[in-house]
Design a protein around this motif. Structure first.
Motif, PDB file in Angstrom:
ATOM      1  N   TYR A 154       0.739  -1.317  -0.040  1.00 37.42           N
ATOM      2  CA  TYR A 154       0.103   0.247   0.013  1.00 37.42           C
ATOM      3  C   TYR A 154       0.811   1.256  -0.085  1.00 37.42           C
ATOM      4  N   SER A 155       1.964   1.066   0.351  1.00 38.95           N
ATOM      5  CA  SER A 155       2.883   2.384   0.402  1.00 38.95           C
ATOM      6  C   SER A 155       3.356   2.672  -1.161  1.00 38.95           C
ATOM      7  N   HIS A 156       3.086   1.612  -2.007  1.00 32.75           N
ATOM      8  CA  HIS A 156       3.577   1.908  -3.405  1.00 32.75           C
ATOM      9  C   HIS A 156       2.019   2.005  -4.360  1.00 32.75           C
ATOM     10  N   PHE A 157       1.076   1.158  -3.706  1.00 36.81           N
ATOM     11  CA  PHE A 157      -0.135   1.389  -4.581  1.00 36.81           C
ATOM     12  C   PHE A 157      -1.222   1.325  -3.716  1.00 36.81           C
ATOM     13  N   ARG A 158      -2.202   2.278  -3.930  1.00 30.02           N
ATOM     14  CA  ARG A 158      -3.158   2.592  -2.775  1.00 30.02           C
ATOM     15  C   ARG A 158      -4.397   1.416  -3.148  1.00 30.02           C
ATOM     16  N   SER A 159      -4.389   0.773  -4.262  1.00 29.43           N
ATOM     17  CA  SER A 159      -5.392  -0.186  -4.594  1.00 29.43           C
ATOM     18  C   SER A 159      -5.094  -1.071  -5.821  1.00 29.43           C
ATOM     19  N   LYS A 160      -5.835  -2.233  -5.833  1.00 35.05           N
ATOM     20  CA  LYS A 160      -5.855  -2.835  -7.191  1.00 35.05           C
ATOM     21  C   LYS A 160      -5.583  -2.238  -8.017  1.00 35.05           C
ATOM     22  N   ARG A 161      -6.794  -1.259  -8.555  1.00 31.11           N
ATOM     23  CA  ARG A 161      -6.712  -0.512  -9.582  1.00 31.11           C
ATOM     24  C   ARG A 161      -5.520   0.136  -9.855  1.00 31.11           C
ATOM     25  N   GLU A 162      -4.848   0.595  -9.095  1.00 32.52           N
ATOM     26  CA  GLU A 162      -3.441   1.318  -9.470  1.00 32.52           C
ATOM     27  C   GLU A 162      -2.387   0.452 -10.034  1.00 32.52           C
ATOM     28  N   ILE A 163      -2.665  -0.928  -9.334  1.00 35.14           N
ATOM     29  CA  ILE A 163      -1.657  -1.916  -9.899  1.00 35.14           C
ATOM     30  C   ILE A 163      -2.096  -2.242 -11.155  1.00 35.14           C
ATOM     31  N   ILE A 164      -3.165  -2.420 -11.421  1.00 32.72           N
ATOM     32  CA  ILE A 164      -3.455  -2.673 -12.850  1.00 32.72           C
ATOM     33  C   ILE A 164      -3.126  -1.659 -13.756  1.00 32.72           C
ATOM     34  N   GLY A 165      -3.185  -0.451 -13.334  1.00 33.29           N
ATOM     35  CA  GLY A 165      -2.942   0.790 -14.138  1.00 33.29           C
ATOM     36  C   GLY A 165      -1.388   0.729 -14.495  1.00 33.29           C
ATOM     37  N   ALA A 166      -0.304   0.300 -13.443  1.00 26.73           N
ATOM     38  CA  ALA A 166       0.995   0.016 -13.455  1.00 26.73           C
ATOM     39  C   ALA A 166       1.276  -0.991 -14.615  1.00 26.73           C
ATOM     40  N   VAL A 167       0.561  -2.003 -14.486  1.00 31.11           N
ATOM     41  CA  VAL A 167       0.619  -3.164 -15.594  1.00 31.11           C
ATOM     42  C   VAL A 167       0.605  -2.823 -16.869  1.00 31.11           C
ATOM     43  N   ALA A 168      -0.541  -1.923 -16.863  1.00 34.48           N
ATOM     44  CA  ALA A 168      -1.042  -1.355 -18.313  1.00 34.48           C
ATOM     45  C   ALA A 168      -0.293  -0.337 -18.857  1.00 34.48           C
TER      46      ALA A 168
END
Length: 192
Positions: free
Chosen positions: A51-65
Motif C-alpha cells: 500500500y505504500s506503493h499502490f493504494r489499490s488493485k486499480r493502481e496496480i492494474i494501471g501500472a501493468v497497463a
C-alpha cells in the motif's frame, strides 16, 4: 551513493517487483487472483508495504497497463520497421498487435478492458499510452488516404484490431482464420 539514493533505488526495484508479480499472477490465474494478500505472500513483503506503493488493485492494474503499453509500442515499431513497403508494414503492424494481445492476455486486459484509472484520448493520458497509439499512427498515417484524418483512421484501424483480438480470444472467431482477417483488414483499409 547516498542513503537517500539507495532508498529510492530500492523503492523503485520493489515497485517493479510488485508490478511484475501482479502481471505474472494475472497471466497464470486471472486478475481475480491478484489480491494484496497474494502479492504480499509472493514478494515476501507486508501488505502495508504494498500500500505504500499502490493504494489499490486499480493502481496496480494501471501500472501493468503502462508497462504493457511500452512493450506493445516497441513490438509494433519493431514489426513495422522490419517490413518493406506501406501495405507490408500495415500487415506486420496488425500481426504484431494481435500477437501481443494473444501472448499477454492479462496485460491486454489491463490496458483495454479493466479499470486501471488511466485516462485515454485526452491531455491527461500517460505517455506510455500516447506512445503506443503513436506506434500505430506512425505506420498508418502513410496509408490513411487523401482527405482522411490520420488519427481518426488509426483509431478505426485500432478498433478493428481490438475487435479481432477480443473476439478471437473469447472464441467468437476461429483462430485459424486470423491471418486471412489480417490480410483482409490491411487490404481493405490500407488501400495502397
Amino acid at each position: 551513493m547516498s542513503v537517500q539514493e539507495r532508498k529510492e533505488r530500492e523503492r523503485a526495484a520493489r515497485e517493479c517487483l510488485i508490478v511484475a508479480t501482479a502481471r505474472e499472477l494475472a497471466e497464470q490465474e486471472g486478475w481475480d487472483a491478484v489480491t494484496t494478500r497474494r502479492l504480499a505472500e509472493r514478494i515476501e513483503y507486508s501488505q502495508p508495504v504494498l500500500y505504500s506503493h499502490f493504494r489499490s488493485k486499480r493502481e496496480i492494474i494501471g501500472a501493468v497497463a503502462l508497462k504493457g503499453a511500452a512493450e506493445m509500442a516497441a513490438a509494433l515499431r519493431a514489426a513495422a520497421s522490419a517490413a518493406d513497403g506501406p501495405r507490408t508494414r500495415v500487415t506486420a503492424l496488425a500481426r504484431a498487435y494481435l500477437e501481443f494481445a494473444e501472448r499477454n492476455p492479462a496485460v491486454y486486459d489491463a490496458m483495454f478492458q479493466l479499470d486501471g484509472g488511466l485516462a485515454f484520448a485526452n491531455e491527461n493520458t500517460p505517455e506510455p499510452l500516447k506512445d503506443a497509439f503513436a506506434a500505430l499512427l506512425e505506420t498508418l498515417c502513410e496509408v490513411a488516404g487523401d482527405g482522411v484524418h490520420p488519427a481518426l483512421f488509426t483509431e478505426t484501424f485500432w478498433a478493428a484490431l481490438h475487435g479481432l483480438a477480443t473476439l478471437t480470444r473469447t472464441g467468437r472467431l476461429p483462430p485459424e482464420d486470423t491471418e486471412r482477417r489480417v490480410e483482409l483488414l490491411a487490404g481493405r483499409l490500407a488501400m495502397v
